[in-house]
Design an enzyme around this catalytic site. Structure first.
Site, PDB file in Angstrom:
ATOM      1  CD  GLU A  53     -10.192 -12.535 -49.921  1.00 53.95           C
ATOM      2  OE1 GLU A  53      -9.858 -11.475 -50.476  1.00 53.95           O
ATOM      3  OE2 GLU A  53     -10.937 -13.392 -50.455  1.00 53.95           O
ATOM      4  CB  CYS A  76     -14.059  -7.809 -53.404  1.00 53.02           C
ATOM      5  SG  CYS A  76     -14.965  -8.841 -52.220  1.00 53.02           S
ATOM      6  CB  ALA A 162      -3.988 -32.189 -92.301  1.00 56.74           C
ATOM      7  CD  GLU A 307      -9.984 -27.408 -79.806  1.00 56.53           C
ATOM      8  OE1 GLU A 307      -9.193 -27.833 -80.675  1.00 56.53           O
ATOM      9  OE2 GLU A 307     -10.271 -28.025 -78.787  1.00 56.53           O
ATOM     10  CB  THR A 311      -7.961 -19.635 -92.468  1.00 58.27           C
ATOM     11  OG1 THR A 311      -7.454 -20.369 -93.591  1.00 58.27           O
ATOM     12  CG2 THR A 311      -8.434 -18.266 -92.930  1.00 58.27           C
ATOM     13  CG  LEU A 312     -10.666 -18.595 -86.494  1.00 62.59           C
ATOM     14  CD1 LEU A 312     -11.300 -17.303 -86.969  1.00 62.59           C
ATOM     15  CD2 LEU A 312     -11.727 -19.513 -85.879  1.00 62.59           C
ATOM     16  CB  ALA A 315      -7.782 -14.194 -88.583  1.00 63.99           C
TER      17      ALA A 315
END
Length: 382
Positions: A53, A76, A162, A307, A311-312, A315
């Site tokens: 603004e 704000c 992969a 990245e 497995t991660l 989760a």
């Protein structure tokens, strides 16, 4: 129709701030004079700099009096590193303000009420969904108290990350890899698991870094308010290393960018010479990812680029902590090898994590798919 067109332009301006405003939101503003002519435009370009603004008001000058402001986020109403935009609009004599999204933070909210109290007509809602999308990272951070998480994956058409022998360099093209670095540079943190670190020994940096990427310079600012000489820091590298197995020679510990290693409260961290944080385990197993994101939020990490390996990623998906998926799909078939996503808590097709496609584009020979989770019923997030 006019409101929609001007708000669309404000959203376009807001997007220019990506990569520079954290931990603040991206915001765009279009200012019309009393006759309906555009006399000022602005966007929030960097944290601590003038808000959208203010930039638009400076461009408009006296022509703002009696005019209309289109703002992607409620102005704000508090004094932080800059003054309250609501009062600046009142002082400039703006008589109508159109807001796409209300500010969800108690500290900054209240701008619309102050404007109305000052006799300004306030309209809310046009292009709210689009305005939320452009500011998704900050809105997640403000509403949920955790960073927004983007999971990036690269896979073949048959979903392999992969080959059967474990090799994955390179599944996607140089163009796709360059695009990943551009997206990395716009995030506050890059997160990977210890499995990825041990298998691939990645740097987890953004090349080019934000300070070197001309696409991240958010455009001109007024001559009397130059950009700060301190450029954005490189994204924080975060390694999820439950049992403190990271070797001292890992590239993520090379000092090229700040690194945080997240380990379990009960892990033996013998010889771990790195900034680290101890977190509780989830059901006695891997790290509690909710606790991890809470810790990152406390460090003013607004956006995370995930990245990690399957497995991660599984989760994060299982815990409902992925807010955006960016998939680079290579025109290749492997037929065997690890899948891009591991165990994600799905036992039947009815439990599938459904997504909405936002964008499909070609990046070199590859396809980039951008999607977000289908929001649960009655969700406040679009």
């Amino acid at each position: 129709m006019q409101d929609t067109a001007h708000m669309a332009r404000a959203i376009e301006l807001a997007a220019r701030g990506h990569g520079g405003t954290s931990p603040n939101p991206v915001v765009g503003c279009v200012l019309l004079d009393a006759g309906g002519e555009v006399v000022g435009e602005g966007f929030h370009a960097y944290a601590g700099g003038p808000h959208a603004e203010i930039v638009a008001l400076r461009e408009a000058g006296e022509r703002a009096r009696g005019g209309t402001a289109y703002v992607t986020l409620e102005p704000c109403d508090h004094t932080g590193r800059t003054g309250p935009c609501s009062r600046a609009l009142l002082d400039a004599g703006v008589t109508r303000v159109v807001i796409a999204v209300p500010d969800p933070t108690p500290k900054a909210a209240g701008g619309a009420a102050r404007l109305r109290a000052g006799g300004v007509t306030v309209t809310s809602g046009p292009l709210a969904e689009q305005a939320e999308r452009v500011n998704a990272e900050w809105l997640t951070y403000a509403r949920l108290g955790r960073p927004h998480v983007t999971w990036k994956l690269a896979a073949t058409i048959d979903g392999r990350s992969a080959a059967a022998d474990g090799t994955s360099r390179w599944i996607t093209s140089a163009e796709a890899r360059a695009d990943v670095h551009r997206l990395r540079a716009r995030c506050d943190a890059i997160v990977a698991g210890i499995g990825t670190v041990l298998a691939d020994d990645p740097h987890l940096t953004a090349r080019p870094a934000p300070a070197d990427d001309p696409s991240l310079t958010a455009g001109p600012v007024p001559a009397d308010d130059p950009r700060p000489t301190v450029r954005p820091a490189r994204p924080l590298r975060v390694v999820v290393d439950t049992d403190a197995r990271i070797p001292p020679y890992a590239k993520v510990l090379d000092g090229a960018a700040p690194t945080l290693v997240a380990i379990a409260e009960d892990a033996t961290a013998t010889g771990l010479d790195a900034d680290h944080v101890r977190l509780p385990r989830h059901d006695g197993g891997g790290l509690d990812l909710h606790a991890l994101l809470k810790e990152l939020a406390a460090r003013e990490v607004v956006s995370v680029f995930l990245e990690g390996g399957p497995t991660l990623a599984g989760a994060f998906v299982r815990d409902g902590l992925v807010d955006r998926v960016i998939a680079y799909v290579a025109p290749a078939l492997l037929g065997a090898g690890p899948a891009a996503l591991g165990e994600a808590g799905v036992r039947g097709i009815g439990q599938a994590h459904r997504l909405i496609f936002d964008e499909v584009s070609l990046i070199g020979p590859d396809v980039r798919l951008t999607a977000r989770p289908v929001p649960p019923p009655h969700s406040r997030e679009k």
